[in-house]
Design a protein around this motif. Structure first.
Motif, PDB file in Angstrom:
ATOM      1  N   UNK A  54       0.544  -1.126  -0.043  1.00 51.00           N
ATOM      2  CA  UNK A  54      -0.277   0.093  -0.293  1.00 51.00           C
ATOM      3  C   UNK A  54       0.824   1.202   0.106  1.00 51.00           C
ATOM      4  N   UNK A  55       1.781   1.386   0.817  1.00 52.77           N
ATOM      5  CA  UNK A  55       2.905   2.458   0.963  1.00 52.77           C
ATOM      6  C   UNK A  55       3.480   2.723  -0.589  1.00 52.77           C
ATOM      7  N   UNK A  56       4.033   1.818  -0.993  1.00 50.07           N
ATOM      8  CA  UNK A  56       4.453   1.685  -2.419  1.00 50.07           C
ATOM      9  C   UNK A  56       2.987   2.017  -3.381  1.00 50.07           C
ATOM     10  N   UNK A  57       2.144   1.572  -3.719  1.00 53.96           N
ATOM     11  CA  UNK A  57       0.811   2.267  -4.452  1.00 53.96           C
ATOM     12  C   UNK A  57       1.362   3.370  -4.522  1.00 53.96           C
ATOM     13  N   UNK A  58       0.532   3.525  -3.126  1.00 56.24           N
ATOM     14  CA  UNK A  58       0.909   5.924  -3.023  1.00 56.24           C
ATOM     15  C   UNK A  58       2.010   5.980  -2.997  1.00 56.24           C
ATOM     16  N   UNK A  59       3.093   5.666  -3.421  1.00 60.80           N
ATOM     17  CA  UNK A  59       4.349   6.563  -3.421  1.00 60.80           C
ATOM     18  C   UNK A  59       4.603   6.574  -4.780  1.00 60.80           C
ATOM     19  N   UNK A  60       3.509   5.363  -5.468  1.00 62.58           N
ATOM     20  CA  UNK A  60       3.429   5.372  -7.373  1.00 62.58           C
ATOM     21  C   UNK A  60       2.654   6.105  -8.071  1.00 62.58           C
ATOM     22  N   UNK A  61       1.576   7.057  -6.474  1.00 63.29           N
ATOM     23  CA  UNK A  61       0.356   7.496  -6.976  1.00 63.29           C
ATOM     24  C   UNK A  61      -0.932   6.778  -7.524  1.00 63.29           C
ATOM     25  N   UNK A  62      -1.257   5.417  -7.088  1.00 60.67           N
ATOM     26  CA  UNK A  62      -1.533   4.713  -7.140  1.00 60.67           C
ATOM     27  C   UNK A  62      -2.780   4.486  -6.353  1.00 60.67           C
ATOM     28  N   UNK A  63      -4.072   3.775  -6.101  1.00 62.97           N
ATOM     29  CA  UNK A  63      -4.884   4.102  -4.900  1.00 62.97           C
ATOM     30  C   UNK A  63      -4.062   2.544  -3.702  1.00 62.97           C
ATOM     31  N   UNK A  64      -4.058   3.182  -2.388  1.00 67.83           N
ATOM     32  CA  UNK A  64      -3.883   2.117  -2.159  1.00 67.83           C
ATOM     33  C   UNK A  64      -4.804   0.861  -1.361  1.00 67.83           C
ATOM     34  N   UNK A  65      -5.629   1.683  -1.444  1.00 65.97           N
ATOM     35  CA  UNK A  65      -7.054   0.521  -0.976  1.00 65.97           C
ATOM     36  C   UNK A  65      -7.174  -0.291  -1.844  1.00 65.97           C
ATOM     37  N   UNK A  66      -7.004  -0.311  -3.192  1.00 72.98           N
ATOM     38  CA  UNK A  66      -7.056  -1.103  -4.663  1.00 72.98           C
ATOM     39  C   UNK A  66      -5.882  -2.354  -4.432  1.00 72.98           C
ATOM     40  N   UNK A  67      -4.930  -1.868  -4.098  1.00 71.33           N
ATOM     41  CA  UNK A  67      -3.663  -2.387  -3.940  1.00 71.33           C
ATOM     42  C   UNK A  67      -3.815  -3.600  -2.470  1.00 71.33           C
ATOM     43  N   UNK A  68      -4.495  -3.043  -1.456  1.00 70.58           N
ATOM     44  CA  UNK A  68      -4.607  -3.421  -0.296  1.00 70.58           C
ATOM     45  C   UNK A  68      -5.649  -4.977  -0.677  1.00 70.58           C
ATOM     46  N   UNK A  69      -6.424  -4.465  -1.794  1.00 79.95           N
ATOM     47  CA  UNK A  69      -8.044  -5.173  -1.649  1.00 79.95           C
ATOM     48  C   UNK A  69      -6.915  -6.364  -2.200  1.00 79.95           C
ATOM     49  N   UNK A  70      -6.219  -6.095  -3.667  1.00 80.69           N
ATOM     50  CA  UNK A  70      -4.764  -7.240  -4.606  1.00 80.69           C
ATOM     51  C   UNK A  70      -4.371  -8.470  -3.570  1.00 80.69           C
ATOM     52  N   UNK A  71      -3.344  -7.476  -2.588  1.00 78.72           N
ATOM     53  CA  UNK A  71      -2.322  -7.830  -2.249  1.00 78.72           C
ATOM     54  C   UNK A  71      -3.318  -9.148  -1.322  1.00 78.72           C
ATOM     55  N   UNK A  72      -4.645  -8.870  -0.224  1.00 76.24           N
ATOM     56  CA  UNK A  72      -5.172  -9.705   0.418  1.00 76.24           C
ATOM     57  C   UNK A  72      -5.550 -10.514   0.079  1.00 76.24           C
ATOM     58  N   UNK A  73      -6.138 -10.566  -0.872  1.00 75.53           N
ATOM     59  CA  UNK A  73      -6.345 -11.924  -2.406  1.00 75.53           C
ATOM     60  C   UNK A  73      -5.129 -12.418  -2.847  1.00 75.53           C
ATOM     61  N   UNK A  74      -3.435 -11.713  -2.768  1.00 77.54           N
ATOM     62  CA  UNK A  74      -2.573 -11.973  -3.002  1.00 77.54           C
ATOM     63  C   UNK A  74      -1.654 -13.557  -2.128  1.00 77.54           C
ATOM     64  N   UNK A  75      -1.386 -12.322  -1.088  1.00 76.71           N
ATOM     65  CA  UNK A  75      -1.477 -13.038  -0.090  1.00 76.71           C
ATOM     66  C   UNK A  75      -2.093 -14.497   0.579  1.00 76.71           C
ATOM     67  N   UNK A  76      -3.761 -13.816   0.439  1.00 72.28           N
ATOM     68  CA  UNK A  76      -4.400 -15.085   0.957  1.00 72.28           C
ATOM     69  C   UNK A  76      -3.789 -16.688   0.490  1.00 72.28           C
ATOM     70  N   UNK A  77      -4.018 -16.214  -1.094  1.00 72.11           N
ATOM     71  CA  UNK A  77      -3.673 -17.192  -2.129  1.00 72.11           C
ATOM     72  C   UNK A  77      -2.562 -18.098  -2.071  1.00 72.11           C
ATOM     73  N   UNK A  78      -1.166 -17.194  -1.402  1.00 75.78           N
ATOM     74  CA  UNK A  78      -0.252 -17.232  -1.307  1.00 75.78           C
ATOM     75  C   UNK A  78      -0.130 -18.474  -0.482  1.00 75.78           C
ATOM     76  N   UNK A  79      -0.449 -17.995   0.745  1.00 80.11           N
ATOM     77  CA  UNK A  79      -0.837 -19.208   2.008  1.00 80.11           C
ATOM     78  C   UNK A  79      -1.267 -20.437   2.047  1.00 80.11           C
ATOM     79  N   UNK A  80      -2.206 -20.401   1.275  1.00 76.85           N
ATOM     80  CA  UNK A  80      -2.640 -21.264   0.804  1.00 76.85           C
ATOM     81  C   UNK A  80      -2.140 -22.341  -0.051  1.00 76.85           C
TER      82      UNK A  80
END
Length: 91
Positions: A54-80
C-alpha cells in the motif's frame, strides 16, 4: 491508439504472471524451510507485506485501497499454496 494500449496491457499482464510465478517459487522455498505447518500462517508478516504494498502504491500515485484488496487476495492465495506445498513435501 486503443489497439496499442491493449497490446501494452496484454504484454504487462504476461510480465505480471511471470513475476507471480517467481513469487510462488519463493512460497515453495518457504514451505521447505518452515519447520512446522503452524509457521506457514504469520499474520504479522501478512500485515507488513500488505502495508508495504500500500505504501509503495501510494508513493507511485495509485490507489492504496485497490492495492490492499489485491494484496489481501495475493497473500491469502500464497498462504494456501504454501500450505499445500508444505503438506506435499512432507507426505
Amino acid at each position: 491508439t486503443m489497439v496499442e494500449v491493449r497490446e501494452g496491457v496484454d504484454a504487462l499482464d504476461r510480465e505480471l504472471v511471470a513475476l507471480l510465478a517467481k513469487r510462488f517459487g519463493y512460497m515453495r522455498a518457504a514451505a521447505r524451510i518452515k519447520p512446522s505447518r503452524d509457521a506457514v500462517r504469520d499474520e504479522g508478516r501478512k500485515a507488513s507485506v500488505i502495508a508495504a504494498a500500500v505504501a509503495e502504491a501510494e508513493s507511485q500515485g495509485i490507489p492504496g485501497d485497490v492495492v490492499a484488496d489485491i494484496w489481501e487476495r495475493l497473500v491469502e492465495g500464497s498462504i494456501a499454496y504454501e500450505f499445500g506445498e508444505w503438506d506435499r513435501i512432507r507426505a
